[in-house]
Scaffold this active site. Structure first.
Site, short mmCIF file in Angstrom:
data_model
loop_
_atom_site.label_atom_id
_atom_site.label_comp_id
_atom_site.label_asym_id
_atom_site.label_seq_id
_atom_site.Cartn_x
_atom_site.Cartn_y
_atom_site.Cartn_z
N SER A 425 0.83 -1.21 0.00
CA SER A 425 0.00 0.00 0.00
C SER A 425 0.86 1.25 0.00
O SER A 425 1.95 1.27 0.58
CB SER A 425 -0.89 0.03 1.25
N PRO A 426 0.36 2.33 -0.62
CA PRO A 426 1.05 3.61 -0.48
C PRO A 426 0.90 4.09 0.96
O PRO A 426 -0.21 4.27 1.46
CB PRO A 426 0.30 4.52 -1.46
N GLN A 503 1.26 7.06 -6.59
CA GLN A 503 -0.07 7.61 -6.35
C GLN A 503 0.04 9.13 -6.33
O GLN A 503 0.80 9.70 -5.55
CB GLN A 503 -0.61 7.10 -5.01
N TYR A 585 -9.31 14.16 0.60
CA TYR A 585 -8.40 15.05 -0.09
C TYR A 585 -9.15 15.79 -1.20
O TYR A 585 -10.36 15.62 -1.36
CB TYR A 585 -7.19 14.28 -0.62
N ARG A 633 -8.07 5.45 -6.47
CA ARG A 633 -8.47 5.12 -5.10
C ARG A 633 -9.69 5.96 -4.74
O ARG A 633 -9.70 7.18 -4.92
CB ARG A 633 -7.34 5.38 -4.11
N GLY A 726 -0.78 -2.91 3.99
CA GLY A 726 -0.05 -1.75 4.47
C GLY A 726 0.78 -2.03 5.71
O GLY A 726 1.97 -2.33 5.63
N ARG A 727 0.16 -1.93 6.87
CA ARG A 727 0.91 -1.99 8.13
C ARG A 727 1.72 -3.27 8.30
O ARG A 727 2.83 -3.21 8.85
CB ARG A 727 -0.06 -1.77 9.30
#
Length: 770
Positions: A425-426, A503, A585, A633, A726-727
């Site tokens: 993941s970004p 991204q 965003y 996304r 991700g994490r």
């Protein structure tokens, strides 16, 4: 203690017998409105785990129930003329009447008083008559007692989308059978299982719209049964369908499942406490056979808590605390299963093997490795089928007949073939200097590229200085940015066979803030820059800087900034480009009605709100090489009333698909601080599922995917094509390689420099497994 049970179903009878068994000095009375042998169902199903619980609670009852069971291990699925069978599931069926009779006899043997043909509408009057110290309301789905004290229990009762009818047949079925039939009106499905010699339950289910279109609303009971017999004639082999609800006329035999959730389970305000049990407290869809299971487990827990606590209030508080949590877990799985059956048409395009796998895994409780444990042969055959198809779709030579876990199969998007389905993941690093990435990003992305993932995504990279989230976010708006990114892309390509993507985004109203570890979303102490949004907003009320509404000139500049960054991304050598339209965003602020209150052509309808993000995407797609993929996304759920919903997400995905998007990356939330997300394992995967199978576009699932088992299940079931992790990748850059070793998949290539570590890890894990 004097106990009054209102309702003589499984919850009421089993509560009564367990309480009486534990304390014979109790006076326990069960009051039931029907006659002893009345029943309005056919058979009930238990899993092997439930049977173990019954043995522990009351062995004599369990022994008699076990002796009456029809056992089977297999599930058989019929779809589009294909038959798929898997084993090891461990079910048992028993007639509802038989079960109730066993419980009634055991109650009588223990000294429980059974009172039949007594209708109860006032629990307080009846409690006074029997001098009750405790009332157990177990009076079913349509509980009068729950309704009478609705102000306390605060029930939510939701009638669901399908119509279904409980029927029986004399045909013997040796597996839990699911049969799906497409008609000119839509899809019907049958849920079938044998519960006693010579009799099987045969539930027919279909969406309300299909039920009406087929004319079933206007048919008599006999006509409706004849319709079902014709529809499933080849499965019935000449055996008739039977109803045991002759008192119901026409459409009344077709039910809508009520999903019931109660906020509280105990009513203390009257003279006698009233506690809910069984269907009066909750419901779970019959597709996972849990209604009776939950009722019996309620009774077990209630008796245990009463026996363990000296005071009734403590006992009932403990019961509510324990059962409400456990029931919600199972209701979550039941809801997933119910919604799957409500939307069979969504999955009708799947090939039969994948449709069957998706049905087996529909609740998210039955994982890929759990299926393998139940039936290794079925899973190996399915993995071979999936791998052959994946390699063919990627234009690659098919592998040998070895089973490949789905997450390790290739995936083609335009001219790019990813070696597997795992995406890093970004993840924002807040480590750039004036937008320039350096050694940290080289190490961060490089380590994960050699760690086995098919695609490594760089974090949201900003298209202008005032588009940054923080002063430490990377950019792609100056020549030195392109040079810095080119160095990292070249290193990834040189050291690994991973692809690398970037991204691009604009922070909008969430910009000009501190690094995450200094206060997430908190504004800078000084050096702030002006912010833009779809409409004027303050992300953190009373804290954040107020963003102004973007005007026509602003939008033209922003579009040009995205195009310039797109050209720079190609110059830097990136393989994949993603447009960030999520998380509140700038582009997300246009899409969500929570943040877009414009009255011009960019506000109002969803299509209008998507107009500017689509315009930016189209300009980027035109500038980005045709052979390279682009994803978008989105926030598929705002988790706020009045915000974006999963229904909206499907529409948004269709718009981006029409504009040339290849993949929709399905995230959610972070648009409003009023959000109330429901977290859990793979909690966002259902959004990717809906978008993929309704909008007809490849998707990327993200969110609480932290095991190979999760990724394999999501991909195998066709819920998504890629899984972004991700994490776990922050904790272990080689997560993909480590997970391959953990599940015993040794064919996953490792960097040759690390092969000694691969061998040792595999040996250690093999010792643990054995």
């Amino acid at each position: 203690m004097n106990v009054l049970c209102i309702g003589g179903g499984p919850a009421g009878l089993y509560s009564a017998l367990l309480l009486k068994k534990a304390a014979p000095e109790h006076r326990v009375v069960v009051v039931e409105r029907n006659r002893p042998y009345d029943t309005f169902g056919w058979g009930v199903v238990f899993s092997d785990q439930t049977l173990d619980n019954l043995v522990a609670a009351d062995e004599p009852t369990a022994r008699e129930i076990l002796a009456s069971f029809n056992h089977w291990d297999d599930i058989e699925i019929f779809f589009k003329g294909a038959r798929v069978r898997s084993g090891g599931h461990g079910f048992a069926g028993i007639g509802r009447k038989r079960l109730l009779n066993i419980l009634q006899r055991r109650c009588e043997a223990l000294g429980v008083e059974l009172v039949f043909e007594t209708d109860v509408s006032d629990d307080s009057e009846l409690a006074a008559r029997y001098a009750a110290d405790l009332v157990i309301a177990a009076d079913g789905l349509n509980s009068r007692i729950r309704a009478r004290h609705a102000g306390t229990f605060m029930p939510q009762v939701e009638a669901r989308q399908c119509r279904f009818v409980w029927l029986g047949t004399t045909k013997r079925f040796d597996a839990f059978t699911f049969d799906f039939r497409e008609t000119e009106h839509g899809w019907f499905q049958a849920h079938v299982y044998q519960f006693e010699p010579g009799t099987s339950t045969f539930i027919v289910e279909t969406p309300e719209t299909v039920w009406r279109a087929a004319g079933l609303e206007d048919m008599t009971q006999q006509e409706a049964i004849a319709f079902c017999e014709r529809l499933f004639a080849d499965r019935l082999d000449g055996h008739p369908l039977m109803s045991n609800a002759a008192h119901l006329r026409g459409s009344a035999m077709w039910l809508r499942f009520p999903r019931i959730v109660c906020e509280r389970w105990v009513h203390w305000e009257g003279a006698v406490p009233v506690v809910l049990a069984g269907d009066a407290a909750h419901s779970a869809h019959f597709s996972i056979g849990s209604g009776t299971k939950l009722a019996l487990e309620d009774a077990i827990a209630l008796a245990r808590c009463v026996g363990a606590h000296g005071h009734l209030r403590q006992a009932l508080d403990a019961y509510q605390a324990e059962r409400s949590v456990e029931v919600l877990k199972l209701q979550s799985a039941a809801r997933n299963s119910m919604e799957w059956f409500e939307n069979v048409a969504r999955y009708a395009a799947l090939d039969a093997p994948q449709f069957a796998y998706a049905m087996l895994a529909r609740s998210q409780r039955l994982s890929h490795e759990n299926l393998r444990l139940r039936d290794p042969g079925y899973v190996a055959d399915y993995e071979r089928w999936f791998a052959r198809r994946a390699f063919a779709q990627a234009g690659l030579a098919p592998p040998d007949e070895c089973a490949i876990p789905p997450m390790f199969t290739p995936f083609r998007v335009r001219g790019l073939v990813l070696k597997n389905r795992i995406v890093v993941s970004p993840m924002a690093q807040y480590s750039a200097t004036d937008g320039v990435v350096g050694d940290w990003h080289l190490l961060h992305l490089g380590a994960r590229a050699v760690g086995g993932a098919g695609l490594v995504m760089a974090e949201m990279t900003c298209v202008s200085a005032d588009a940054r989230i923080t002063p430490w976010c990377p950019g792609l708006y100056a020549p030195e940015h392109t040079v810095a990114w080119r160095r990292i892309v070249a290193a990834v390509h040189a050291a690994s066979d991973a692809s690398i993507g970037i991204q691009l985004g604009h922070a909008g109203a969430k910009g000009s803030t501190r690094a995450m570890w200094d206060g997430i979303d908190q504004p800078l102490a000084d050096g702030n820059w002006p912010l833009l949004s779809a409409s004027p907003q303050q992300y953190l009320e009373g804290v954040s800087q107020v963003a102004r509404e973007a005007g026509a000139a602003d939008m033209a500049r922003i579009e040009a900034d995205f195009v310039r960054a797109t050209l720079a991304a190609d110059e830097a050598g990136f393989d994949w480009l993603e447009l960030h339209c999520a998380h509140g965003y700038l582009l997300s602020s246009f899409i969500s009605p929570l943040t877009n209150r414009r009255t011009d052509e960019h506000g109002g309808s969803l299509e209008n709100r998507c107009r500017f993000p689509l315009r930016v995407f189209a300009a980027m797609r035109a500038a980005w090489p045709a052979h390279k993929p682009m994803s978008v996304r989105i926030s598929a759920h705002d988790w706020v009333e009045g915000g974006i919903t999963p229904d909206d997400a499907v529409r948004v995905a269709r718009l981006f698909k029409a504009a040339g998007a290849d993949v929709i990356d399905c995230s959610s939330g972070q648009v409003s601080k009023r959000e109330r997300p429901v977290f859990g394992r793979m909690y966002q995967a259902p959004f990717a599922d809906r978008v993929r199978n309704e909008a007809g576009i490849a998707t990327m699932a993200v969110g609480a995917i932290h095991e190979a088992d999760h990724a394999n299940g999501i991909i195998a079931a066709g819920r998504a094509d890629l899984c972004a992790v991700g994490r776990p990748h922050l904790a272990n850059p080689a997560w993909t390689l480590a997970e391959a070793a953990r599940i015993g998949y040794r064919a996953q290539p490792w960097p040759r420099q690390y092969l000694a570590g691969k061998a040792q890890l595999e040996r250690n894990l093999e010792r643990e497994r054995s």
